[in-house]
Write a protein that holds these residues in place. Structure first.
Motif, PDB file in Angstrom:
ATOM      1  N   LEU A  72      63.865  17.967  73.897  1.00 58.15           N
ATOM      2  CA  LEU A  72      64.848  17.746  74.959  1.00 58.15           C
ATOM      3  C   LEU A  72      64.197  17.689  76.335  1.00 58.15           C
ATOM      4  CD1 LEU A  72      67.750  20.007  73.646  1.00 58.15           C
ATOM      5  CD2 LEU A  72      67.551  17.498  73.509  1.00 58.15           C
ATOM      6  N   MET A  73      63.078  18.400  76.498  1.00 57.74           N
ATOM      7  CA  MET A  73      62.355  18.345  77.774  1.00 57.74           C
ATOM      8  C   MET A  73      61.895  16.924  78.100  1.00 57.74           C
ATOM      9  SD  MET A  73      60.018  21.808  77.653  1.00 57.74           S
ATOM     10  CE  MET A  73      58.814  21.082  78.732  1.00 57.74           C
ATOM     11  N   HIS A  74      61.662  16.128  77.071  1.00 65.33           N
ATOM     12  CA  HIS A  74      61.210  14.759  77.285  1.00 65.33           C
ATOM     13  C   HIS A  74      62.235  13.918  78.062  1.00 65.33           C
ATOM     14  CE1 HIS A  74      58.099  15.866  74.460  1.00 65.33           C
ATOM     15  NE2 HIS A  74      57.482  14.728  74.696  1.00 65.33           N
ATOM     16  N   LEU A  75      63.490  14.330  78.004  1.00 64.98           N
ATOM     17  CA  LEU A  75      64.520  13.611  78.756  1.00 64.98           C
ATOM     18  C   LEU A  75      64.258  13.647  80.260  1.00 64.98           C
ATOM     19  CD1 LEU A  75      67.712  14.850  76.868  1.00 64.98           C
ATOM     20  CD2 LEU A  75      66.630  12.587  76.692  1.00 64.98           C
ATOM     21  N   ALA A  76      63.594  14.686  80.715  1.00 54.90           N
ATOM     22  CA  ALA A  76      63.334  14.854  82.144  1.00 54.90           C
ATOM     23  C   ALA A  76      62.037  14.177  82.599  1.00 54.90           C
ATOM     24  CB  ALA A  76      63.281  16.336  82.487  1.00 54.90           C
TER      25      ALA A  76
END
Length: 131
Positions: free
Chosen positions: A17-21
């Motif tokens: 989910l961090m990859h979304l940022a």
């Protein structure tokens, strides 16, 4: 090992989910504007598929730890995942320049934190295969 896979599952889901940022945090709109369209889109597409792979490994680890631990197929999948994270650990030290983190407190902390994470992931998955 069961509890380690549950922990890893949560960590990997969060990491995916961090990859979304990434595009916003790393200013990709501005930073990648000089690239050709194909190279710019490859950054976005490859990041998406890396995040998807990490998410799926996280889901597998969290919801099917017993299968990874006790079945022959699960052990070989674990070996593959362990090799994946072992290669990622290698790139942590030899794929990125130390100029990116040396002498910078936040970046050095992140470098150390993720080095520990890659060691943990590699060790757990390889241990499952060997056990």
């Amino acid at each position: 090992m069961y509890i380690h896979l549950k922990i890893i599952g949560v960590l990997l889901i969060l990491l995916s989910l961090m990859h979304l940022a990434f595009p916003r945090y790393f200013s990709w709109k501005q930073e990648l504007s000089s690239l050709s369209l194909i190279n710019r889109q490859m950054m976005y597409v490859h990041t998406f598929f890396i995040a998807l792979t990490i998410l799926l490994i996280g889901i597998l680890s969290f919801f099917l730890p017993q299968d990874l631990i006790t079945t022959k197929l699960g052990k070989y999948i674990s070996l593959g995942i362990g090799l994946f994270w072992g290669v990622r650990l290698y790139f942590q030290f030899f794929g990125y320049s130390s100029k990116l983190w040396k002498g910078k407190m936040f970046e050095t902390s992140i470098h150390i934190l993720f080095s520990i994470l890659w060691i943990y992931l590699t060790s757990v998955f390889v241990f499952i295969f060997l056990a």
